[in-house]
Design a protein around this motif. Structure first.
Motif, PDB file in Angstrom:
ATOM      1  N   ARG A  41       5.235 -21.665  18.148  1.00  0.00           N
ATOM      2  CA  ARG A  41       6.618 -22.257  18.128  1.00  0.00           C
ATOM      3  C   ARG A  41       7.611 -20.912  17.171  1.00  0.00           C
ATOM      4  O   ARG A  41       8.479 -20.697  17.887  1.00  0.00           O
ATOM      5  N   ARG A  42       6.897 -20.530  16.361  1.00  0.00           N
ATOM      6  CA  ARG A  42       7.801 -19.681  15.615  1.00  0.00           C
ATOM      7  C   ARG A  42       8.065 -18.508  16.454  1.00  0.00           C
ATOM      8  O   ARG A  42       9.080 -17.811  16.603  1.00  0.00           O
ATOM      9  N   SER A  43       6.935 -17.584  17.075  1.00  0.00           N
ATOM     10  CA  SER A  43       7.110 -16.503  17.806  1.00  0.00           C
ATOM     11  C   SER A  43       7.872 -16.807  19.042  1.00  0.00           C
ATOM     12  O   SER A  43       8.569 -15.941  19.524  1.00  0.00           O
ATOM     13  N   TRP A  44       7.824 -18.025  19.763  1.00  0.00           N
ATOM     14  CA  TRP A  44       8.745 -18.205  20.747  1.00  0.00           C
ATOM     15  C   TRP A  44      10.125 -18.577  20.513  1.00  0.00           C
ATOM     16  O   TRP A  44      11.077 -17.969  20.965  1.00  0.00           O
ATOM     17  N   LYS A  45      10.460 -19.024  19.286  1.00  0.00           N
ATOM     18  CA  LYS A  45      11.742 -19.106  18.845  1.00  0.00           C
ATOM     19  C   LYS A  45      12.222 -17.591  18.440  1.00  0.00           C
ATOM     20  O   LYS A  45      13.431 -17.426  18.980  1.00  0.00           O
ATOM     21  N   THR A  46      11.660 -16.773  18.084  1.00  0.00           N
ATOM     22  CA  THR A  46      12.000 -15.366  17.680  1.00  0.00           C
ATOM     23  C   THR A  46      12.164 -14.675  18.997  1.00  0.00           C
ATOM     24  O   THR A  46      13.177 -13.942  19.051  1.00  0.00           O
ATOM     25  N   ALA A  47      11.481 -14.725  19.878  1.00  0.00           N
ATOM     26  CA  ALA A  47      11.523 -14.403  21.300  1.00  0.00           C
ATOM     27  C   ALA A  47      12.997 -14.841  21.926  1.00  0.00           C
ATOM     28  O   ALA A  47      13.486 -13.965  22.537  1.00  0.00           O
ATOM     29  N   GLN A  48      12.982 -15.883  21.671  1.00  0.00           N
ATOM     30  CA  GLN A  48      14.286 -16.559  22.555  1.00  0.00           C
ATOM     31  C   GLN A  48      15.681 -16.077  21.915  1.00  0.00           C
ATOM     32  O   GLN A  48      16.484 -15.770  22.348  1.00  0.00           O
ATOM     33  N   ALA A  49      15.436 -16.030  20.379  1.00  0.00           N
ATOM     34  CA  ALA A  49      16.787 -15.644  19.757  1.00  0.00           C
ATOM     35  C   ALA A  49      17.179 -13.990  20.032  1.00  0.00           C
ATOM     36  O   ALA A  49      18.144 -13.800  20.304  1.00  0.00           O
ATOM     37  N   SER A  50      16.089 -13.229  19.897  1.00  0.00           N
ATOM     38  CA  SER A  50      16.095 -11.676  20.105  1.00  0.00           C
ATOM     39  C   SER A  50      16.787 -11.637  21.823  1.00  0.00           C
ATOM     40  O   SER A  50      17.636 -10.670  22.129  1.00  0.00           O
ATOM     41  N   ALA A  51      16.163 -12.385  22.491  1.00  0.00           N
ATOM     42  CA  ALA A  51      16.533 -12.263  23.833  1.00  0.00           C
ATOM     43  C   ALA A  51      18.225 -12.671  24.301  1.00  0.00           C
ATOM     44  O   ALA A  51      18.785 -12.138  24.989  1.00  0.00           O
ATOM     45  N   ALA A  52      18.522 -13.820  23.721  1.00  0.00           N
ATOM     46  CA  ALA A  52      19.842 -14.152  23.563  1.00  0.00           C
ATOM     47  C   ALA A  52      20.572 -13.412  22.818  1.00  0.00           C
ATOM     48  O   ALA A  52      21.742 -13.181  23.677  1.00  0.00           O
ATOM     49  N   LEU A  53      20.441 -12.831  21.946  1.00  0.00           N
ATOM     50  CA  LEU A  53      21.310 -11.936  21.326  1.00  0.00           C
ATOM     51  C   LEU A  53      21.435 -10.437  22.200  1.00  0.00           C
ATOM     52  O   LEU A  53      22.617  -9.768  22.339  1.00  0.00           O
ATOM     53  N   SER A  54      20.440 -10.111  23.053  1.00  0.00           N
ATOM     54  CA  SER A  54      20.515  -8.851  23.830  1.00  0.00           C
ATOM     55  C   SER A  54      21.078  -9.187  24.962  1.00  0.00           C
ATOM     56  O   SER A  54      21.735  -8.227  25.545  1.00  0.00           O
ATOM     57  N   ALA A  55      21.012 -10.402  25.416  1.00  0.00           N
ATOM     58  CA  ALA A  55      21.729 -10.914  26.527  1.00  0.00           C
ATOM     59  C   ALA A  55      23.070 -10.979  26.350  1.00  0.00           C
ATOM     60  O   ALA A  55      24.217 -10.628  27.107  1.00  0.00           O
ATOM     61  N   ILE A  56      23.812 -11.422  25.214  1.00  0.00           N
ATOM     62  CA  ILE A  56      24.951 -11.414  24.877  1.00  0.00           C
ATOM     63  C   ILE A  56      25.668  -9.882  24.633  1.00  0.00           C
ATOM     64  O   ILE A  56      26.705  -9.602  25.203  1.00  0.00           O
ATOM     65  N   ILE A  57      24.852  -8.971  24.228  1.00  0.00           N
ATOM     66  CA  ILE A  57      25.235  -7.397  24.132  1.00  0.00           C
ATOM     67  C   ILE A  57      25.332  -7.140  25.595  1.00  0.00           C
ATOM     68  O   ILE A  57      26.343  -6.207  25.972  1.00  0.00           O
ATOM     69  N   GLY A  58      24.296  -7.601  26.402  1.00  0.00           N
ATOM     70  CA  GLY A  58      24.370  -6.988  27.889  1.00  0.00           C
ATOM     71  C   GLY A  58      25.827  -7.481  28.521  1.00  0.00           C
ATOM     72  O   GLY A  58      26.376  -6.704  29.177  1.00  0.00           O
ATOM     73  N   VAL A  59      26.336  -8.599  28.139  1.00  0.00           N
ATOM     74  CA  VAL A  59      27.618  -9.103  28.838  1.00  0.00           C
ATOM     75  C   VAL A  59      28.729  -8.275  28.297  1.00  0.00           C
ATOM     76  O   VAL A  59      29.545  -7.871  28.851  1.00  0.00           O
ATOM     77  N   VAL A  60      28.665  -7.723  26.934  1.00  0.00           N
ATOM     78  CA  VAL A  60      29.629  -6.927  26.043  1.00  0.00           C
ATOM     79  C   VAL A  60      29.680  -5.540  27.008  1.00  0.00           C
ATOM     80  O   VAL A  60      30.527  -4.974  27.507  1.00  0.00           O
ATOM     81  N   MET A  61      28.458  -5.025  27.162  1.00  0.00           N
ATOM     82  CA  MET A  61      28.158  -3.652  28.032  1.00  0.00           C
ATOM     83  C   MET A  61      28.788  -3.967  29.413  1.00  0.00           C
ATOM     84  O   MET A  61      29.014  -2.792  30.057  1.00  0.00           O
ATOM     85  N   CYS A  62      28.671  -5.152  30.099  1.00  0.00           N
ATOM     86  CA  CYS A  62      29.062  -5.298  31.352  1.00  0.00           C
ATOM     87  C   CYS A  62      30.534  -5.454  31.524  1.00  0.00           C
ATOM     88  O   CYS A  62      31.319  -5.808  32.722  1.00  0.00           O
ATOM     89  N   ILE A  63      31.274  -5.584  30.524  1.00  0.00           N
ATOM     90  CA  ILE A  63      32.739  -5.632  30.421  1.00  0.00           C
ATOM     91  C   ILE A  63      33.196  -4.681  31.709  1.00  0.00           C
ATOM     92  O   ILE A  63      34.495  -5.152  32.195  1.00  0.00           O
ATOM     93  N   PRO A  64      33.005  -3.348  31.435  1.00  0.00           N
ATOM     94  CA  PRO A  64      33.687  -2.444  32.531  1.00  0.00           C
ATOM     95  C   PRO A  64      33.487  -2.737  33.890  1.00  0.00           C
ATOM     96  O   PRO A  64      34.286  -2.657  34.894  1.00  0.00           O
ATOM     97  N   LEU A  65      32.390  -3.365  34.052  1.00  0.00           N
ATOM     98  CA  LEU A  65      31.815  -3.619  35.316  1.00  0.00           C
ATOM     99  C   LEU A  65      32.727  -5.067  35.860  1.00  0.00           C
ATOM    100  O   LEU A  65      33.328  -5.122  36.983  1.00  0.00           O
ATOM    101  N   PHE A  66      32.952  -6.041  34.957  1.00  0.00           N
ATOM    102  CA  PHE A  66      33.551  -7.107  35.513  1.00  0.00           C
ATOM    103  C   PHE A  66      35.000  -6.829  35.493  1.00  0.00           C
ATOM    104  O   PHE A  66      35.567  -7.434  36.671  1.00  0.00           O
ATOM    105  N   VAL A  67      35.558  -5.944  34.892  1.00  0.00           N
ATOM    106  CA  VAL A  67      37.002  -5.892  35.079  1.00  0.00           C
ATOM    107  C   VAL A  67      37.523  -4.827  36.286  1.00  0.00           C
ATOM    108  O   VAL A  67      38.177  -5.014  36.775  1.00  0.00           O
ATOM    109  N   THR A  68      36.159  -3.851  36.370  1.00  0.00           N
ATOM    110  CA  THR A  68      36.545  -3.174  37.857  1.00  0.00           C
ATOM    111  C   THR A  68      36.481  -4.129  39.156  1.00  0.00           C
ATOM    112  O   THR A  68      37.054  -3.918  40.130  1.00  0.00           O
TER     113      THR A  68
END
Length: 244
Positions: free
Chosen positions: A146-173
């Motif tokens: 449970r603890r490792s899975w929650k850690t993996a989910q949290a880190s993946a979620a944060l990285s995905a949010i950063i991915g959305v920010v990095m895709c802002i130029p793509l979405f605007v284009t």
């Protein structure tokens, strides 16, 4: 999708994509030699083929891999959110996928002046590898810690949010191409790198450094889950026959 079938298909698709990217300059050279174009014409041919040929290959690979991940997640009972995260990881790595080893003018056409390590692509491959190694309930495997899975989910979620920010130029284009011209794409191309950072003393924590840290946490959690997995023994029913 069974684990071994998923691993086979994912390996074949990934090897084919790597070969496609590495061999793409040779394909451009072969095409230019076949049509015997002049220098100016060859430049235009290389740009068009580099744009649409490379884009087609990346789209095929991305669509096929997301379909495999979706099928494997359904089999193991993982949330569909992992498919969304995988899509965001791929979109955030578009610079390396589209401009890496491609015709030089393609980068300027996409507004890609330079690109760094495709960290989100490492996230993607880490999760793809995890799905190939993890034995879910379909193979009488145990639940992830449970603890490792929650850690993996949290880190993946944060990285995905950063991915959305990095895709802002793509979405605007894409919005600009579709006619929704609220802001110029050129004004947001360098937005994630130049304006989103935290300064601590003389040190700067950028999106890239945050992604590296999240990647270490994510990979460590997945490795712990795979190492600690065990097989759950299913009790025999009254209809089962003894093994002699």
């Amino acid at each position: 999708m069974p684990r071994r079938q998923y691993a086979t298909y994912a390996s074949v698709l990934t090897v084919a994509m790597i070969a496609f990217i590495i061999g793409f300059p040779f394909l451009l050279a072969a095409l230019a030699g076949a049509i015997r174009c002049s220098p100016d014409t060859c430049g235009a041919v290389g740009l068009v083929f580099g744009l649409y040929g490379r884009m087609l290959g990346v789209l095929i690979y991305g669509t096929a891999m997301l379909a495999l991940i979706s099928a494997r997640c359904r089999r193991t009972g993982f949330s569909f959110w992992w498919v969304v995260a995988s899509l965001l990881w791929l979109l955030a790595a578009r610079d390396a996928l589209m401009a890496g080893l491609n015709f030089w003018a393609v980068g300027f056409s996409f507004g890609i002046l330079s690109f760094q390590w495709p960290i989100t692509l490492i996230f993607f491959f880490a999760f793809v590898t995890f799905l190939a190694l993890w034995k879910g309930s379909d193979e009488n495997g145990s639940e992830p810690p449970r603890r490792s899975w929650k850690t993996a989910q949290a880190s993946a979620a944060l990285s995905a949010i950063i991915g959305v920010v990095m895709c802002i130029p793509l979405f605007v284009t894409l919005a600009w191409i579709g006619g929704l011209r609220l802001i110029s794409p050129l004004s947001v191309v360098m937005f994630p790198q130049h304006y989103l950072y935290v300064q601590i003393g003389t040190h700067f924590i950028t999106l890239t450094s945050a992604l590296w840290l999240l990647l270490l946490v994510f990979a460590g959690a997945l490795i712990h889950i795979v190492v600690s997995q065990r097989r759950v023994d299913v009790p025999p029913t009254r209809f089962s026959r003894p093994v002699l």
